[in-house]
Design a protein around this motif. Structure first.
Motif, PDB file in Angstrom:
ATOM      1  N   LYS A  64     -45.880  28.059 -58.247  1.00 21.67           N
ATOM      2  CA  LYS A  64     -46.701  29.265 -58.351  1.00 21.67           C
ATOM      3  C   LYS A  64     -46.747  29.894 -56.954  1.00 21.67           C
ATOM      4  CE  LYS A  64     -49.348  27.982 -62.394  1.00 21.67           C
ATOM      5  NZ  LYS A  64     -50.689  27.757 -62.955  1.00 21.67           N
TER       6      LYS A  64
ATOM      7  N   HIS B 201     -42.504  19.271 -67.176  1.00 24.68           N
ATOM      8  CA  HIS B 201     -41.711  18.336 -66.366  1.00 24.68           C
ATOM      9  C   HIS B 201     -42.490  17.038 -66.198  1.00 24.68           C
ATOM     10  CE1 HIS B 201     -38.680  21.285 -64.853  1.00 24.68           C
ATOM     11  NE2 HIS B 201     -39.658  22.141 -65.129  1.00 24.68           N
TER      12      HIS B 201
ATOM     13  N   THR C 216     -55.086  28.566 -59.059  1.00 21.35           N
ATOM     14  CA  THR C 216     -55.854  27.759 -60.009  1.00 21.35           C
ATOM     15  C   THR C 216     -57.215  27.333 -59.473  1.00 21.35           C
ATOM     16  OG1 THR C 216     -54.692  25.790 -59.251  1.00 21.35           O
ATOM     17  CG2 THR C 216     -53.850  26.858 -61.211  1.00 21.35           C
TER      18      THR C 216
ATOM     19  N   TYR D 144     -38.305  18.580 -57.422  1.00 21.01           N
ATOM     20  CA  TYR D 144     -38.924  17.573 -58.286  1.00 21.01           C
ATOM     21  C   TYR D 144     -39.266  18.115 -59.664  1.00 21.01           C
ATOM     22  CZ  TYR D 144     -43.194  19.732 -56.343  1.00 21.01           C
ATOM     23  OH  TYR D 144     -44.171  20.610 -55.953  1.00 21.01           O
ATOM     24  N   GLY D 145     -38.834  19.328 -59.977  1.00 26.12           N
ATOM     25  CA  GLY D 145     -38.941  19.780 -61.355  1.00 26.12           C
ATOM     26  C   GLY D 145     -39.552  21.136 -61.599  1.00 26.12           C
ATOM     27  N   PRO D 146     -40.882  21.256 -61.457  1.00 24.36           N
ATOM     28  CA  PRO D 146     -41.536  22.481 -61.923  1.00 24.36           C
ATOM     29  C   PRO D 146     -41.278  23.693 -61.038  1.00 24.36           C
ATOM     30  CG  PRO D 146     -43.143  21.004 -60.921  1.00 24.36           C
ATOM     31  CD  PRO D 146     -41.854  20.248 -60.989  1.00 24.36           C
ATOM     32  N   LYS D 147     -41.628  24.843 -61.577  1.00 26.04           N
ATOM     33  CA  LYS D 147     -41.544  26.070 -60.789  1.00 26.04           C
ATOM     34  C   LYS D 147     -42.810  26.212 -59.950  1.00 26.04           C
ATOM     35  CE  LYS D 147     -38.578  29.039 -63.665  1.00 26.04           C
ATOM     36  NZ  LYS D 147     -38.286  28.218 -64.832  1.00 26.04           N
TER      37      LYS D 147
ATOM     38  N   ALA E  24     -46.060  18.095 -65.096  1.00 28.40           N
ATOM     39  CA  ALA E  24     -46.320  19.460 -64.629  1.00 28.40           C
ATOM     40  C   ALA E  24     -46.155  20.382 -65.824  1.00 28.40           C
ATOM     41  CB  ALA E  24     -45.358  19.846 -63.522  1.00 28.40           C
ATOM     42  N   ILE E  25     -47.232  21.062 -66.199  1.00 24.74           N
ATOM     43  CA  ILE E  25     -47.191  22.044 -67.293  1.00 24.74           C
ATOM     44  C   ILE E  25     -47.290  23.419 -66.656  1.00 24.74           C
ATOM     45  CG2 ILE E  25     -48.314  22.897 -69.385  1.00 24.74           C
ATOM     46  CD1 ILE E  25     -49.375  20.039 -69.826  1.00 24.74           C
ATOM     47  N   ASP E  26     -46.225  24.165 -66.782  1.00 25.56           N
ATOM     48  CA  ASP E  26     -46.164  25.513 -66.188  1.00 25.56           C
ATOM     49  C   ASP E  26     -46.548  25.491 -64.708  1.00 25.56           C
ATOM     50  OD1 ASP E  26     -45.365  26.527 -68.652  1.00 25.56           O
ATOM     51  OD2 ASP E  26     -47.443  26.749 -69.315  1.00 25.56           O
TER      52      ASP E  26
ATOM     53  N   GLU F 258     -43.260  25.257 -69.855  1.00 24.34           N
ATOM     54  CA  GLU F 258     -42.257  24.362 -69.274  1.00 24.34           C
ATOM     55  C   GLU F 258     -42.949  23.073 -68.882  1.00 24.34           C
ATOM     56  OE1 GLU F 258     -38.949  27.352 -67.251  1.00 24.34           O
ATOM     57  OE2 GLU F 258     -39.831  25.718 -66.094  1.00 24.34           O
TER      58      GLU F 258
ATOM     59  N   ARG G  84     -56.564  20.116 -62.499  1.00 26.26           N
ATOM     60  CA  ARG G  84     -55.121  20.372 -62.528  1.00 26.26           C
ATOM     61  C   ARG G  84     -54.832  21.562 -61.633  1.00 26.26           C
ATOM     62  NH1 ARG G  84     -53.460  22.498 -68.444  1.00 26.26           N
ATOM     63  NH2 ARG G  84     -51.707  23.382 -67.336  1.00 26.26           N
ATOM     64  N   GLY G  85     -53.566  21.672 -61.252  1.00 25.40           N
ATOM     65  CA  GLY G  85     -53.158  22.855 -60.510  1.00 25.40           C
ATOM     66  C   GLY G  85     -53.438  22.801 -59.023  1.00 25.40           C
ATOM     67  N   ALA G  86     -53.375  21.604 -58.432  1.00 22.94           N
ATOM     68  CA  ALA G  86     -53.503  21.543 -56.975  1.00 22.94           C
ATOM     69  C   ALA G  86     -52.356  22.346 -56.352  1.00 22.94           C
ATOM     70  CB  ALA G  86     -53.452  20.103 -56.491  1.00 22.94           C
TER      71      ALA G  86
ATOM     72  N   PRO H  80     -53.493  21.677 -73.062  1.00 20.95           N
ATOM     73  CA  PRO H  80     -52.839  22.615 -73.988  1.00 20.95           C
ATOM     74  C   PRO H  80     -51.472  23.076 -73.497  1.00 20.95           C
ATOM     75  CG  PRO H  80     -54.559  23.721 -72.728  1.00 20.95           C
ATOM     76  CD  PRO H  80     -54.635  22.273 -72.357  1.00 20.95           C
TER      77      PRO H  80
ATOM     78  N   ASP I  63     -48.430  23.419 -63.032  1.00 23.17           N
ATOM     79  CA  ASP I  63     -49.644  22.694 -62.661  1.00 23.17           C
ATOM     80  C   ASP I  63     -49.431  21.193 -62.859  1.00 23.17           C
ATOM     81  OD1 ASP I  63     -50.962  25.009 -62.082  1.00 23.17           O
ATOM     82  OD2 ASP I  63     -52.074  25.100 -63.971  1.00 23.17           O
ATOM     83  N   ILE I  64     -49.554  20.433 -61.776  1.00 21.64           N
ATOM     84  CA  ILE I  64     -49.382  18.990 -61.891  1.00 21.64           C
ATOM     85  C   ILE I  64     -50.679  18.372 -62.408  1.00 21.64           C
ATOM     86  CG2 ILE I  64     -48.989  16.862 -60.599  1.00 21.64           C
ATOM     87  CD1 ILE I  64     -47.145  18.432 -58.753  1.00 21.64           C
TER      88      ILE I  64
END
Lengths: 81, 749
Positions: B414, A73, B698, B409-412, A52-54, A71, B598-600, A65, A56-57
């Motif tokens: 949106k 993960h 996204t 599970y980790g990320p922040k 996960a980049i910022d 961040e 990306r970004g689902a 990029p 977005d998985i």
């Protein structure tokens, strides 16, 4: 620098270091730098985990990029049904 | 794609158009897996193991081979060595080698000119087994001295590596903060243990395929699948053949829910076709579907939650064990990642294991792993609300994740819609509606990540200005209509002028499976990008026609027009105008896109369930059910509502009746829809739905996946309603009449 959070299942690769900062502009470069610091990291990460980049998985990251304050993960891969 | 959310008013997005595949499906014209017939075609059957665990000492196929009308008899010896393939477990699941690992495991197969001959030949195959003790539960599998199913298995992810054989395939942990300190800071702690049974997806259409392979090794497969590209890659691995030699066409599909993301019959049919030099059709019976295709994991779990007296969570702890079936690969990771995902937990420790048992290898089932995990977690949130005497929705609102919260599970996160769903539930008339005597009400939350992954799309402009979209996702839930709506919105033409083709593996660009709630999100993005590619070309053609610069043209309501202020004495050109003149301006017009999305956007839901208990029989009737879910943007609201209603129906079945019942030898005793009781229409009330639209930033239209989240919350919502009606927490599913009656009787004693 990107903040990289190491989950439990990769902690053995990073000598139990759970958070590191890495200067990188892509995911590939980030993994290369992790591997320089923690040999074996690339083998454990590339093609095996999602990221996960910022927030977005990304299922199969490589050229994605990174921003200077990204961040990152690492996650188990999720596909679903 | 990451671009700013398009906030424009939509012309066709959000409308309830008629699906293009509907008429053929309701009139019986649509061709499903078993509907293809080819000249000279043989019918294949599989001989399956009568034992749940046994060593194969020998197989004698000579009598079967000698029968008139039999063209092929195969065993594991006819396949590449499983251990030398890229996926040994898949290979060994398709056809057993040295051992059978569950009742119904494929041992041999026959292709013959009729089913009667094929069945007689299969019965004539002599298999000499050495029965072994079956391992039928998590507790048995993890006990000291347990029978070992796979001597080579070691626990992945274990804190300390061990060379001792085990049935525990994987250990996993998620943690943050200091959970013990969190519990020490709590004013109230609740704890509980829960169990869920093995259940099946219950798709109506059994697995079916037709395969041919010629003397040059080029194969064609027609099959019912959620992903024909996956069938191609998986079958190629099992058979060690070149993917270029395997063309797979997806038939229409009568349900999958995750269960058709893998393969069972296809390699078997290909091998037999190769032996017979004829096409081979194979179709599972319903009994085979239950005994030999992948169900969802049975689980056991322990949950502990601590909170301050005002309801603020201080610590959350979970241990969840998933049955994997006969090979590793239960949905351990997603389950652990989901269990507490809706909440801000400052301290948590989530652990779990994936464990082999002598049951069919589990397959994905709609939000795999999440319903079992969140059943346990949401039941304990209900107990916490009761102990604190706080409204259960208020408790959840107090602790709900929102934009910027860090997921367990980790990320922040949106932008997400969990709080919006909770607030909608609180305001819903069904939450405050007076309950009848004997009724109870439960609420629960659901969560699923949703997926992105790889998709392709082509958009072809026909000579009269109509458009054909070519993509590679089998249409399970109305995705042809959704793709057409998105193309229509982009191109500015009516929905009715667009046709969508689900093409085979040689005709569509590579596309991942119809699963993970990804199609409208990811393949939809590909369709949008391909449509924008078309618009770029249409503007170029218009500019060439008018003799002006391309950048002076824009696309508006399905027409090329000069930009405002451009001094050009021209009339707008419609898509049909440009298409009709395409031969003179550069040839056919087609657009394409391929992407790894990306970004689902994560999906959240809240369910309200009202139940009535028959205290004489223990039967639970759901009298009212309300599903509220954040869809991001509903491209076709009816199909979003349909997903919510279907998920609710399946979740209610999981909660109340569905379970695999095994005898002591590991033989499933209820392998049919008469005894494995899924809810039918007369069992259910109308499922009320409310779509919340918090756009996913996204996606160009804000789309989130919607197909899986709906099955996550119903288990706990129903269980919490039964708790409310009876005053008893029954901690094992299903809440079937015997189990509920037993609990009621025990409470009276």
């Amino acid at each position: 620098m990107a903040r990289v959070f190491i989950p439990d299942h990769l902690a053995s690769v990073t000598d139990n270091v759970r958070e590191v900062e890495v200067m990188a502009s892509t995911f590939r470069e980030l993994v290369q730098k992790l591997d320089e610091r923690f040999p074996g990291a690339a083998e454990a990460i590339m093609g095996k985990v999602a990221v996960a980049i910022d927030g977005d998985i990304i299922h199969d990251p490589f050229l994605d990029p990174l921003e200077a304050d990204s961040e990152v993960h690492f996650l188990h891969r999720i596909e679903g049904g | 794609m990451s671009e700013a959310l398009d906030t424009r008013e939509y012309k066709v997005i959000g409308s309830r158009v008629v699906r293009p595949d509907g008429i053929d499906k309701v009139t019986g014209r649509a061709a499903f897996g078993a509907d293809l017939n080819l000249p000279g075609m043989l019918l294949g059957v599989v001989l399956r193991s009568p034992h749940a665990h046994a060593r194969i000492k020998s197989i004698d196929t000579s009598k079967a081979q000698a029968m008139d009308g039999v063209y092929a008899v195969i065993t594991g010896a006819d396949f590449p060595n499983a251990s030398e393939t890229e996926d040994p477990a898949l290979s060994a699941n398709v056809m057993a080698r040295e051992k059978v690992l569950y009742h119904g495991h494929a041992v041999a197969a026959v292709a013959a000119t009729s089913m009667a001959i094929a069945n007689a030949a299969a019965a004539a195959i002599e298999v000499d087994y050495e029965p072994l003790k079956p391992v039928l539960s998590l507790d048995e599998a993890m006990a000291d001295g347990a029978t070992i199913i796979d001597e080579q298995l070691r626990t992945a992810g274990a804190d300390e590596a061990s060379d001792t054989p085990t049935n525990v395939a994987q250990f996993m942990r998620l943690d943050r903060g200091d959970v013990e300190q969190g519990f020490a800071e709590a004013d109230v702690i609740v704890e509980g243990e829960f169990a869920t049974p093995t259940v099946h997806q219950g798709y109506i259409e059994p697995h079916a395929c037709v395969a041919t392979i010629n003397e040059g090794g080029q194969a064609n497969v027609w099959c019912s699948t959620q992903g024909h590209f996956d069938v191609r890659s998986l079958a190629a691995k099992v058979l060690k053949i070149n993917v270029a030699d395997l063309r797979v066409t997806a038939s229409e599909i009568g349900g999958g829910f995750g269960g058709k993301t893998t393969i069972y019959l296809e390699p078997v049919a290909i091998v037999m076709s190769g032996k017979a030099r004829r096409p081979v059709k194979m179709t599972m019976t319903r009994e085979e579907v239950f005994r030999a295709s992948g169900p969802a994991s049975a689980t056991k779990s322990r949950i502990k939650i601590g909170a301050k007296s005002d309801g603020t969570l201080t610590a959350m702890q979970a241990w969840i064990g998933y049955e994997a079936g006969a090979f590793p690969g239960g949905p351990l990771a997603p389950g652990l990642m989901c269990v507490f995902a809706p909440y801000n937990a400052p301290n948590f420790l989530i652990e779990g294991v994936d464990v082999l048992v002598n049951k069919p290898k589990v397959a994905a089932y709609r939000a795999p792993g999440a319903p079992q995990a969140m059943y346990a977690g949401e039941c304990m949130m209900d107990e916490l609300a009761r102990k604190l005497k706080i409204d259960p929705i208020d408790l959840r609102i107090l602790n709900a994740v929102e934009e910027g919260s860090t997921a367990t599970y980790g990320p922040k996160f949106k932008a997400i819609g969990f709080k919006a769903c909770l607030e909608a539930a609180k305001a819903h008339p069904n939450y405050t509606r007076q309950l009848a005597e004997g009724e109870g009400r439960g609420i629960a939350a659901g969560f699923w990540f949703n997926a992105g992954m790889q998709s392709s799309a082509e958009v072809h402009v026909n000579e009269n200005g109509t458009v054909t979209v070519i993509e590679g996702n089998p249409d399970i839930g109305g995705s042809r209509a959704s793709m057409a709506l998105m193309a229509a919105e982009e191109l500015g033409i009516p929905y009715e002028q667009i046709r969508v083709i689900v093409a085979d593996t040689e005709s569509a660009g590579y596309t991942n499976v119809t699963g993970g709630s990804r199609v409208t999100f990811a393949t939809g993005m590909a369709v949008i990008q391909a449509s924008r590619d078309i618009i770029t070309q249409l503007k170029e053609r218009a500019a060439a026609t008018w003799g002006i610069e391309e950048e002076l043209v824009e696309w508006e309501d399905g027409h090329a027009v000069p930009k405002p202020g451009v001094n050009a004495d021209v009339q707008p050109l419609s898509l049909a105008d440009i298409a009709g003149n395409a031969g003179r301006t550069g040839g056919p017009i087609l657009g394409r896109a391929s992407l790894n999305a990306r970004g689902a956007g994560p999906g959240f839901s809240v369910n309200l369930a009202d139940v009535k208990i028959d205290r004489e029989t223990g039967k639970v009737d759901v009298t009212r059910f309300t599903a509220i879910q954040d869809a991001g943007k509903a491209i076709h609201p009816s199909y979003v509502e349909g997903q919510m209603q279907g998920g609710a129906a399946q979740g209610i079945g999981w909660a109340l009746n569905e379970e695999y019942i095994y005898d002591a030898d590991g033989v499933m005793e209820n392998a049919g829809f008469l005894d494995y009781r899924v809810p039918v229409a007369s069992d259910l009330p109308m499922i009320d739905t409310q779509i919340i639209e918090i756009p996913n930033p996204t996606h160009p239209y804000g789309v989130r996946g919607v197909g899986e989240t709906p099955i996550v919350a119903p288990l706990a919502a129903v269980a919490n309603a039964v708790r409310d009606a009876t005053g008893i927490r029954i901690s094992e599913l299903p809440l079937s009449p015997p189990r509920v009656l037993e609990a009621l009787d025990a409470a009276e004693e």
